[in-house]
Design an enzyme around this catalytic site. Sequence first.
Site, PDB file in Angstrom:
ATOM      1  N   ARG A   1       0.833  -1.207   0.000  1.00 50.57           N
ATOM      2  CA  ARG A   1       0.000   0.000   0.000  1.00 50.57           C
ATOM      3  C   ARG A   1       0.859   1.244   0.000  1.00 50.57           C
ATOM      4  O   ARG A   1       1.873   1.304   0.686  1.00 50.57           O
ATOM      5  CB  ARG A   1      -0.808   0.079   1.301  1.00 50.57           C
ATOM      6  CG  ARG A   1      -2.071  -0.704   1.345  1.00 50.57           C
ATOM      7  CD  ARG A   1      -2.912  -0.177   2.522  1.00 50.57           C
ATOM      8  NE  ARG A   1      -3.280   1.207   2.277  1.00 50.57           N
ATOM      9  CZ  ARG A   1      -3.482   2.120   3.225  1.00 50.57           C
ATOM     10  NH1 ARG A   1      -3.339   1.797   4.495  1.00 50.57           N
ATOM     11  NH2 ARG A   1      -3.809   3.360   2.903  1.00 50.57           N
ATOM     12  N   HIS A   2       0.386   2.295  -0.678  1.00 53.40           N
ATOM     13  CA  HIS A   2       0.975   3.612  -0.450  1.00 53.40           C
ATOM     14  C   HIS A   2       0.557   4.069   0.937  1.00 53.40           C
ATOM     15  O   HIS A   2      -0.592   3.871   1.333  1.00 53.40           O
ATOM     16  CB  HIS A   2       0.493   4.605  -1.512  1.00 53.40           C
ATOM     17  CG  HIS A   2       1.263   5.885  -1.496  1.00 53.40           C
ATOM     18  ND1 HIS A   2       1.040   6.872  -0.580  1.00 53.40           N
ATOM     19  CD2 HIS A   2       2.287   6.320  -2.268  1.00 53.40           C
ATOM     20  CE1 HIS A   2       1.882   7.874  -0.789  1.00 53.40           C
ATOM     21  NE2 HIS A   2       2.649   7.571  -1.813  1.00 53.40           N
ATOM     22  N   PRO A   3       1.455   4.700   1.705  1.00 56.65           N
ATOM     23  CA  PRO A   3       1.111   5.031   3.094  1.00 56.65           C
ATOM     24  C   PRO A   3       0.038   6.099   3.249  1.00 56.65           C
ATOM     25  O   PRO A   3      -0.612   6.159   4.281  1.00 56.65           O
ATOM     26  CB  PRO A   3       2.448   5.510   3.686  1.00 56.65           C
ATOM     27  CG  PRO A   3       3.292   5.880   2.522  1.00 56.65           C
ATOM     28  CD  PRO A   3       2.851   4.992   1.397  1.00 56.65           C
ATOM     29  N   SER A   4      -0.195   6.941   2.241  1.00 56.09           N
ATOM     30  CA  SER A   4      -1.141   8.037   2.464  1.00 56.09           C
ATOM     31  C   SER A   4      -2.083   8.299   1.287  1.00 56.09           C
ATOM     32  O   SER A   4      -2.690   9.356   1.222  1.00 56.09           O
ATOM     33  CB  SER A   4      -0.390   9.322   2.824  1.00 56.09           C
ATOM     34  OG  SER A   4       0.531   9.639   1.814  1.00 56.09           O
TER      35      SER A   4
ATOM     36  N   PHE B   1      -4.584   2.548  -3.401  1.00 54.95           N
ATOM     37  CA  PHE B   1      -3.312   2.669  -4.106  1.00 54.95           C
ATOM     38  C   PHE B   1      -2.505   1.455  -3.678  1.00 54.95           C
ATOM     39  O   PHE B   1      -1.585   1.560  -2.883  1.00 54.95           O
ATOM     40  CB  PHE B   1      -2.636   3.975  -3.630  1.00 54.95           C
ATOM     41  CG  PHE B   1      -1.735   4.661  -4.626  1.00 54.95           C
ATOM     42  CD1 PHE B   1      -2.242   5.608  -5.513  1.00 54.95           C
ATOM     43  CD2 PHE B   1      -0.368   4.409  -4.658  1.00 54.95           C
ATOM     44  CE1 PHE B   1      -1.408   6.289  -6.404  1.00 54.95           C
ATOM     45  CE2 PHE B   1       0.463   5.073  -5.547  1.00 54.95           C
ATOM     46  CZ  PHE B   1      -0.057   6.016  -6.416  1.00 54.95           C
TER      47      PHE B   1
END
Lengths: 386, 386
Positions: A227-230, A234
């Site tokens: 996952r993208h952190p923010s 995504f």
Amino acid sequence: MTRPLQDLLVLDLTHVLAGPFASLTLGDLGARVIKVERPGTGDDTRAFPPFKDGASAYFAAINHGKQSIALDLKAEADRAIFDNLLGRADILLENFRPGVMEKLGYGWETLHARHPALIYGAVSGFGHTGPDAHRPAYDMVVQARGGVMSITGEAGREPVRVGASIGDILAGMYLVQGVLAAVIDRARTGNGRKVDVAMLDSLLATLEHAVAITTATGTPPEPSGARHPSITPFETFHAADGLFVIAAGNDALFARLCDVLGLPLARDPRFATNPARCDNARTLKRLIEAITLDRPKSHWIERLEAAGVPTGPIQNVAEVLHDHQILARNMVVDVLDAQGQPAFVAAGNPIKMSGIADPMSRAPAPALDGDRAAILDWLQKGVNTV
Amino acid sequence: MTRPLQDLLVLDLTHVLAGPFASLTLGDLGARVIKVERPGTGDDTRAFPPFKDGASAYFAAINHGKQSIALDLKAEADRAIFDNLLGRADILLENFRPGVMEKLGYGWETLHARHPALIYGAVSGFGHTGPDAHRPAYDMVVQARGGVMSITGEAGREPVRVGASIGDILAGMYLVQGVLAAVIDRARTGNGRKVDVAMLDSLLATLEHAVAITTATGTPPEPSGARHPSITPFETFHAADGLFVIAAGNDALFARLCDVLGLPLARDPRFATNPARCDNARTLKRLIEAITLDRPKSHWIERLEAAGVPTGPIQNVAEVLHDHQILARNMVVDVLDAQGQPAFVAAGNPIKMSGIADPMSRAPAPALDGDRAAILDWLQKGVNTV
């Protein structure tokens, strides 16, 4: 054929990866690269597997198109040849441990006094200054100390390394930027400069988001798997036949994603904004997978692409090398053998320039000391016979 | 103060990461960067968390030292300003989707005819040619399709992304290399060139070892966790207080490692050579950890360093930002606010050059359209008043 760096001669003392990767790029851009190797064994990577007909595929992939001369920089006759080469070179590259060049009598101060226009590019684990300048480093040490491992992998599990040797690669790329900037600087000043690039510095310079989060919040980010952190969604999702990626980076893309999936979530307060989607990421993943699990990856990728939602497969390296876009961009090239036959496959040049040829094959990687006679002849005659 | 790219003016239409990261480097090397932003909201990253006093730390980290002017490239008055700027620029950067510049009337063919010396640098997900040129991409899509996810993570578990956005970063770095090479080329030819860099191409170009293995053996490598796939020992080990890294890349280093640990393994046929150590990596890891588990990381790192064995801690990003070598190299810099006070922290410039200042702070990131008056004044007077 005109090539952007065609007037530059690079004298390349580097070995293994960071330095040779830099001179590979300079060569792909047209510079002539003379690789100066240790007599007997040469660059360590000549002995790195895998091999084909006794030659290292790894060495070939990173050293094609270069010339090789073996010189013992502690022996007088070879030093005379090296001095002669220095007098003609525009750029000297080395990735020894700091101090080695000084011991050989080829430190920057000495060279700059003798060859004021020579550009000297050095790449090392920790740089030529600071308390740890002399410590040995490999990619693994720099990935660990430099922070990228701490944000790569799954939360709650042990950190993993990035599968490519980005500690070396990023430093080699900054070295290319530095020596090219020095060439531009020299056109104005007439003077060469020393460019000192550290693997550790280079890695930190590329952490972008993680540095911003850490300095603004005081808390360093943790690894977040795929996952993208923010940004949400995504990440990877399961289809009937395996994982694929959806990167819906804003509300408009999320709305299109919902349309394709038939999910009435775009105005649901749990998912209407990116912060809300991040807070409810686990729920959202399950709601999406409840749909995507029913059909194969190709079904979803085709429909999402048609709707303009960034998506794609997770390819292994064999699949990448057969990817239709990669092939259309001439990003897989043949490295020829001495007989002009394809011997190895390597990545192409990612810098595509108008009016500059982008050949589909590369000159061979050199045999150790294989260009000695031609180089000596050229030095004597002052004519490039090679 | 002399700076290598001080004579270059970069007109920067890019947004988010790949392009702005490229112009950040050009600015750190001395180029003047004028960021041309969309009126109203500007670069998307102005709205990216985390924030400090209402300003994005992320935007500041990647856009410090640039000037900003907001221009609507579909409005006549703003187009006139942009045309004026084009007449003065050395380098134009853009990271729109392919085709957008043509629709605006600023495609490469048009620009090159009007401004033959202008260098045009474009970065996009898949490049300006090939069947997928027009597809949208984010870092996540490129990491997945480009192969790096397939070799990052733990064997037998789902792939993970690299924690840094290397899909963007690598492409931005190749863009810098390309435009600098074009500047050197222009000094000889008088002509500008278009540089076309794709995120997907850039990622493939850095997979080195994985490409060599795949093409030589036919089998793509799998992720190998925290281990290097073909060097042993080159991975993480448990000490009494957590994990650290040992990278003993050859037989001599392995012998020194055995000395420090008091392990009589250097001549053991299971471990005497790197191929043997790779075959018996799991056994070797347990034999090493049977020793290292008894003492803290600092104990082992100190002793291994004294013996010249590459080793080090696994640092989180907060620890990296306080690392004594990183600080000694001036790799953590302050980004000032408009009053000249430190407002944000950013990574420093990893390209250290002799005779070139390496300041400990950076000029502010611009307010949206914050330099309009100064830029218009400069255009009118022909004098740089900023």
